[in-house]
Design an enzyme around this catalytic site. Structure first.
Site, PDB file in Angstrom:
ATOM      1  N   ARG A  26       0.846  -1.183   0.000  1.00 18.75           N
ATOM      2  CA  ARG A  26       0.000   0.000   0.000  1.00 18.75           C
ATOM      3  C   ARG A  26       0.878   1.228   0.000  1.00 18.75           C
ATOM      4  NH1 ARG A  26      -0.813  -2.435   5.096  1.00 18.75           N
ATOM      5  NH2 ARG A  26       0.340  -1.414   6.759  1.00 18.75           N
ATOM      6  N   ARG A  32       1.970   8.314   5.329  1.00 27.83           N
ATOM      7  CA  ARG A  32       0.824   8.815   6.093  1.00 27.83           C
ATOM      8  C   ARG A  32       0.884  10.340   6.107  1.00 27.83           C
ATOM      9  NH1 ARG A  32       1.325   4.818  11.326  1.00 27.83           N
ATOM     10  NH2 ARG A  32       0.945   2.868  10.190  1.00 27.83           N
ATOM     11  N   ARG A  69      15.752 -15.930   2.691  1.00 30.70           N
ATOM     12  CA  ARG A  69      16.740 -15.060   3.296  1.00 30.70           C
ATOM     13  C   ARG A  69      16.861 -15.446   4.760  1.00 30.70           C
ATOM     14  NH1 ARG A  69      20.108 -12.400   0.225  1.00 30.70           N
ATOM     15  NH2 ARG A  69      20.176 -10.551   1.578  1.00 30.70           N
ATOM     16  N   ARG A 122      19.293  -3.071  10.626  1.00 34.54           N
ATOM     17  CA  ARG A 122      18.724  -2.370  11.772  1.00 34.54           C
ATOM     18  C   ARG A 122      19.444  -2.798  13.043  1.00 34.54           C
ATOM     19  NH1 ARG A 122      12.701  -5.171  12.620  1.00 34.54           N
ATOM     20  NH2 ARG A 122      13.429  -7.307  12.989  1.00 34.54           N
ATOM     21  N   GLU A 124      21.416  -6.488  12.954  1.00 37.19           N
ATOM     22  CA  GLU A 124      20.879  -7.532  12.082  1.00 37.19           C
ATOM     23  C   GLU A 124      21.468  -7.408  10.686  1.00 37.19           C
ATOM     24  OE1 GLU A 124      16.673  -8.062  11.870  1.00 37.19           O
ATOM     25  OE2 GLU A 124      16.397  -7.892  14.049  1.00 37.19           O
ATOM     26  N   TYR A 157       5.303 -15.940   3.957  1.00 35.75           N
ATOM     27  CA  TYR A 157       5.577 -15.097   5.116  1.00 35.75           C
ATOM     28  C   TYR A 157       4.267 -14.867   5.861  1.00 35.75           C
ATOM     29  CZ  TYR A 157       6.872 -11.340   8.189  1.00 35.75           C
ATOM     30  OH  TYR A 157       7.071 -10.588   9.312  1.00 35.75           O
ATOM     31  N   ASP A 169       2.439 -13.322   9.503  1.00 41.68           N
ATOM     32  CA  ASP A 169       2.471 -12.701  10.810  1.00 41.68           C
ATOM     33  C   ASP A 169       1.928 -13.686  11.836  1.00 41.68           C
ATOM     34  OD1 ASP A 169       3.614 -10.231  10.160  1.00 41.68           O
ATOM     35  OD2 ASP A 169       1.679  -9.399   9.542  1.00 41.68           O
TER      36      ASP A 169
END
Length: 381
Positions: free
Chosen positions: A173, A177, A249, A279, A300, A348, A350
């Site tokens: 998307r 914002r 990965r 990160r 990471e 993947y 959640d």
């Protein structure tokens, strides 16, 4: 009729399905190759600092699924937590996802929401009418400046290839914002388990009809003798990789400790491609209700997954999807095996989606009344 079922994997999928079937009176054996339950959600209290560490990288629970939220709170108290990600780019720190504050700070403006929309549209590449790649999608909606600052370098490091080789769908998307909301997720229910995910999953598995066996790899031959098998390991691994390995990965974690507060937030991304890590996570900030002087942090690094590495992110490009389709056909020819979860379906997922699919799968088994279960209750393709 009571059945004896095997769950391969003691992560969310195996635990949730196992508990549902155990409560219905079935006998459940759960085996996992690791020495702990919880899969990649595993949390562990650091003995030196007392910080609750997300051993395989941070997991933040967020969902709009009220039943799933009620389910996890049945086994662990979830305390409020908002994921507010920052990023270091070109020598400055910004908020993610890109929001009105990010835009005004980056461009040195004081734009109102409507003004910012017009301003960004002027930066966007409006000649791109049908974005096909990740880069096309980003250039069309945020323009080159924001793309190169916040998306390009991070994506190259995360996926190990140019954003021109990735599909536009990865940017699902508009990644902007036009207000000052810096909550990374949109979902109604967001939080962290007070005592960690491992404690929650251990409680899910705490049932008289469930037997857990850790440090116990399971081959296809060793799964025989059970009435049904729910397999949450890698789908290609079930078939001994006979058609080849699906691409993933993986992540490397470089731990370092700090006395005090190192970065003031849980997650700091690094958008510049010349910084090798993607990160840094500071784990005490994932439990803001706790107080610790010492701090545990991880840099990471993302890279291609080898045979001995932990698979994290399925690549799912054209070649992988073709190979997956071949494995799906093999799976459909199996008897009394259902492939579940992130690795079993090569998607993947959640955590909330994993739990939802596990609940649905377990209920489908109970409703089958002894009829043979399909290899998949969710189409992996």
């Amino acid at each position: 009729m009571t059945k004896h079922c095997l769950m391969v994997g003691a992560g969310l999928s195996g635990a949730v399905i196992g508990r549902l079937l155990a409560e219905a009176g079935h006998k459940i054996t759960i085996r996992d190759t690791r020495d702990h339950v919880g899969g990649n959600c595993h949390t562990l209290r650091d003995p030196e600092t007392g910080v609750l560490v997300h051993v395989y990288g941070p997991h933040i629970f967020h969902t709009d699924d009220a039943e799933v939220w009620e389910y996890v709170n049945r086994f662990e108290t979830f305390l409020p937590y908002k994921n507010r990600v920052k990023t270091t780019s070109q020598g400055a720190v910004y908020s993610l996802p890109v929001n009105l504050h990010t835009i005004n700070q980056f461009f040195g403006q004081t734009l109102r929401p409507d003004e910012a929309r017009v301003f960004l549209e002027g930066k966007a590449d409006t000649t791109i009418t049908d974005p096909q790649t990740f880069e096309d999608q980003a250039l069309r909606f945020v323009g080159r400046d924001l793309y190169e600052a916040f998306f390009k370098g991070y994506t190259i490091k995360q996926w190990g290839c140019s954003p021109t080789e990735l599909p536009a769908s990865i940017l699902k998307r508009l990644p902007v914002r036009f207000n000052y909301d810096d909550n990374y997720f949109f979902h109604k229910f967001q939080g962290m388990p007070e005592n960690g995910y491992t404690a929650m999953i251990a409680r899910i598995l705490d049932h008289d009809n469930i037997m857990v066996e850790l440090n116990t790899p399971v081959t296809r031959a060793e799964a025989e003798g059970f009435d049904h098998v729910f397999y949450s390991g890698p789908i290609d691994g079930w078939f001994d990789f006979r058609l080849g390995r699906l691409g993933y990965r993986t992540l490397d974690f470089e731990r370092f400790d700090y006395q005090g507060d190192y970065q003031g937030c849980a997650v700091m991304n690094y958008g510049d491609v010349d910084v090798p890590w993607t990160r840094i996570t500071e784990h005490k900030h994932f439990a803001p209700w706790e107080s610790h002087e010492g701090s545990v942090l991880y840099r990471e690094f993302s890279r291609a997954c080898g045979p001995d590495d932990i698979p994290y992110y399925p690549i799912r490009q054209v070649a992988e999807k073709t190979l997956l389709a071949d494995y799906v056909e093999l799976a459909k020819a199996e008897r009394n095996v259902t492939f579940v979860g992130r690795l079993g379906t090569y998607r993947y997922l959640d955590m909330d989606v994993t739990i939802r699919e596990a609940l649905d799968c377990g209920r489908a088994f109970l409703a089958s009344n002894g009829a043979e279960m399909p290899a998949f209750t969710v189409n992996p393709l």
